[in-house]
Design an enzyme around this catalytic site. Structure first.
Site, PDB file in Angstrom:
ATOM      1  N   ASN A 129       0.802  -1.229   0.000  1.00 52.23           N
ATOM      2  CA  ASN A 129       0.000   0.000   0.000  1.00 52.23           C
ATOM      3  C   ASN A 129       0.834   1.277   0.000  1.00 52.23           C
ATOM      4  OD1 ASN A 129      -1.555  -2.254   1.104  1.00 52.23           O
ATOM      5  ND2 ASN A 129      -3.215  -0.757   1.250  1.00 52.23           N
ATOM      6  N   VAL A 136       0.010   6.688  -1.088  1.00 47.00           N
ATOM      7  CA  VAL A 136      -0.392   5.881   0.068  1.00 47.00           C
ATOM      8  C   VAL A 136      -1.792   5.346  -0.214  1.00 47.00           C
ATOM      9  CG1 VAL A 136      -0.900   5.909   2.544  1.00 47.00           C
ATOM     10  CG2 VAL A 136       0.987   7.288   1.643  1.00 47.00           C
ATOM     11  N   CYS A 137      -1.927   4.036  -0.332  1.00 45.55           N
ATOM     12  CA  CYS A 137      -3.217   3.454  -0.689  1.00 45.55           C
ATOM     13  C   CYS A 137      -3.993   3.112   0.566  1.00 45.55           C
ATOM     14  CB  CYS A 137      -3.023   2.202  -1.531  1.00 45.55           C
ATOM     15  SG  CYS A 137      -2.306   2.605  -3.100  1.00 45.55           S
ATOM     16  N   LEU A 138      -4.999   3.917   0.826  1.00 44.08           N
ATOM     17  CA  LEU A 138      -5.758   3.781   2.056  1.00 44.08           C
ATOM     18  C   LEU A 138      -7.174   4.253   1.755  1.00 44.08           C
ATOM     19  CD1 LEU A 138      -4.804   2.983   4.911  1.00 44.08           C
ATOM     20  CD2 LEU A 138      -4.488   5.394   5.394  1.00 44.08           C
TER      21      LEU A 138
END
Lengths: 278, 88
Positions: A129, A136-138
């Site tokens: 992520n 930032v993969c969120l």
């Protein structure tokens, strides 16, 4: 990212070689980079937004989160730097991870944008992520499927969510990889992350002093506290891994393990810090 | 009991005190106290009311309306993500 299920909309656009940057992901580009937000430059933050940003900053200072430190920019309340130290008992332990955040002019009705800065100049993918280009993969940031942003979130909850990405087995963060398929991936990935944490998120950080000065103070203090951990980790993994190639199950991180070299760098840093010449 | 004293009230000043009946002290959106008002208003009271959802979460009306306006697809409670419905 993406993976076999090809359901995730997030595209690692600066690095086309990233896992699953497939043609299926031609979705509308999601703005995520705090440094490339011309849409936000035109608009001044509302006074409500500023009140709320101040409250959020105040909450982090008055109710500090373990392993999380922030340094707001002195001339712009909408921008801040965050340091997250790698949590105990994870391959990130002892690492110093730097994030840049920017609040939108309409905060808290839209999420902040976050860039991960500790990427070895765009060469290390520290987590499924956390992309090499800093994305930032969120889900709460709008960069990942799942529960989206809500104004009940705040700076503390965003930082805690990012911290929780750095867990014991980050291999499983990749969607569709809840199970190992071949039996070696979790260990192999952890070995790489552990080595790169020491190399990029410890040695590089202290040698280049690239973090904001308030955060560097925390880094130096924490380095001394983690020193025993660094030494024992190097002793533990050097015999098995040194001079072998990194075998990243996602095929992204490449290189050769060299804990011996890391040992030399860490010894040098420890000496410099003990005599406080750093 | 009677003392035989006679009192004559010539004038009086009434003082009232009110408080919102809320489950929480602060609005989950602006994080300001319910006893104050939302960041856009200056005087607490009927002009800046507190509203509840059917999920029982409460917000300044101005805050929740602003949030719902930004949500085109699904209107959810900022706290519990259940579909937002104003409580009667």
């Amino acid at each position: 990212m993406a993976s076999s299920s090809k359901v995730t909309p997030a595209v690692d656009d600066n690095t086309p070689g990233e896992i699953g940057a497939t043609s299926a992901s031609i979705k509308e580009e999601i703005k995520w980079d705090p440094f490339q937000s011309p849409d936000w430059d035109l608009e001044k933050p509302t006074s409500d937004a500023i009140v709320r940003m101040k409250r959020d900053l105040h909450l982090v200072f008055s109710d500090p989160l373990p392993g999380i430190f922030i340094a707001p920019e002195s001339d712009d309340i909408t921008r801040l730097h965050a340091l997250i130290t790698g949590p105990f008992d994870t391959p990130y332990e002892g690492g110093f991870f730097h994030f840049m955040l920017r609040f939108p002019p309409s905060y808290p009705f839209h999420p902040p944008r976050v860039k991960f800065m500790t990427t070895g100049s765009g060469t290390v993918r520290f987590n499924p992520n956390l992309y090499r280009n800093g994305k930032v993969c969120l889900s709460i940031l709008g960069t990942w499927p799942g529960p989206q942003w809500a104004p009940a979130q705040n700076l503390s909850s965003v930082l805690m969510s990012i911290q929780s990405l750095m867990n014991e087995k980050p291999f499983h963060n990749e969607p569709g990889f809840h199970k190992e398929r071949l039996g070696w991936e979790v260990k192999s990935y952890n070995d790489i992350i552990r080595h790169e944490t020491l190399r990029v998120a410890v040695c590089d950080v202290l040698e280049r002093k690239s973090y904001p000065i308030e955060l560097m103070e925390v880094v130096k203090l924490s380095f001394m506290q983690f020193y025993e951990y660094y030494s024992s980790t190097i002793k533990k993994y050097a015999p098995e891994l040194d001079d072998t190639s990194m075998n990243d199950p996602f095929g992204i991180n490449k290189g050769t393990f060299n804990f011996k070299k890391l040992s030399q760098r860490i010894e040098k840093l420890q000496l410099a810090l003990s005599s406080s010449s750093l | 009991m009677s003392t035989g004293l006679k009192v004559k009230i010539k004038s009086w000043n009434g003082v009232g005190f009110w408080k919102w009946m809320t489950n929480d002290t602060d609005c989950g959106i602006c994080r300001l106290p319910f006893d104050g008002c939302c960041p856009d208003c200056r005087i607490p009271g009927d002009d800046c009311p507190i509203v509840s959802g059917q999920c029982r979460h409460q917000f300044h009306m101005h805050c929740i309306l602003k949030w719902l306006q930004t949500q085109q697809m699904k209107q959810q409670c900022p706290m519990c993500r259940r579909d937002w419905q104003f409580s009667d």
